[in-house]
Write an enzyme that holds these catalytic residues in place. Sequence first.
Site, PDB file in Angstrom:
ATOM      1  N   SER A  67      -9.472 -40.020  -9.477  1.00  0.00           N
ATOM      2  CA  SER A  67     -10.126 -40.625  -8.311  1.00  0.00           C
ATOM      3  C   SER A  67     -11.647 -40.546  -8.346  1.00  0.00           C
ATOM      4  O   SER A  67     -12.315 -41.280  -7.609  1.00  0.00           O
ATOM      5  CB  SER A  67      -9.610 -39.982  -7.023  1.00  0.00           C
ATOM      6  OG  SER A  67     -10.091 -38.663  -6.897  1.00  0.00           O
ATOM      7  N   LYS A 136     -14.122 -35.558  -3.184  1.00  0.00           N
ATOM      8  CA  LYS A 136     -14.661 -36.899  -2.936  1.00  0.00           C
ATOM      9  C   LYS A 136     -16.184 -36.782  -2.758  1.00  0.00           C
ATOM     10  O   LYS A 136     -16.745 -35.704  -2.681  1.00  0.00           O
ATOM     11  CB  LYS A 136     -14.058 -37.516  -1.664  1.00  0.00           C
ATOM     12  CG  LYS A 136     -12.540 -37.559  -1.616  1.00  0.00           C
ATOM     13  CD  LYS A 136     -11.922 -38.484  -2.644  1.00  0.00           C
ATOM     14  CE  LYS A 136     -10.400 -38.444  -2.605  1.00  0.00           C
ATOM     15  NZ  LYS A 136      -9.798 -39.172  -3.748  1.00  0.00           N
TER      16      LYS A 136
END
Length: 249
Positions: A67, A136
């Site tokens: 990701s 993230k």
Amino acid sequence: MRSRDAGPDATGAGPEPGASASEDHSARRSGLMAWLREIAIILGVAIVLSFLIKTFLFKAFYIPSESMVPTLEENDRIFVNLFVPRNFALERGEVVVFKDTKGWLPAVPATTSNPVTDTLEFVGLLPDTSQQHLIKRVIGLPGDHVVCCDASQRLTVNGQALTEPYVNPAETPRVVPFDVTVPAGSIWVMGDNRNHSADSRYHEGIQPGSGFVSIGDVEGQAAVIAWPLNRIRSLDSYPDAFKDVPAPK
């Protein structure tokens, strides 16, 4: 005057047979015990220092997914700076590790734990490989108005369009429209590999408010890739990408 042919002891009382062998054995045993004690002390100090570092300074984590490509590759090991946000405020662009308290990740089947591995992870000698954390990039801070997208398919923060050099250049990001204002005590996060990151965008669409990450859940700022050796480097927060973003209204 002593004769040249005299024995080692003029009195005739030489060392007892076997005494030197016994002393040599005792010396070897004493040396071995001293060495083992020294090794035990070194290991004990290493474990204590590792635990203190992991608790107050840096903590190691394992990257299980794609990701954050190209910033982070699958199977990278990283060190997270625990001073952020504990002692220093979060900033836009920083990569953060946070606890999955909102169920973003699918349930992980129970597996047999390894006591040795669990202990080494607990004291910080091995990276945390649990499935309860995510990583993230911070896009929006408390009060920020974050929108996707403008006419050029760019994110805007408080009306300022972003040029994002950290986004995976191998794929054109799919447009996932959203228009949110980040509440107090929360952040809006997105993965660098936009087409392969189930981040704030997707969870906000499921349930209003569930796309925001509580600052209290943030473990720290990802600072360094520590493994593999050919990828050792510090992680960039790209301040220039956010320098023109105005303060939230």
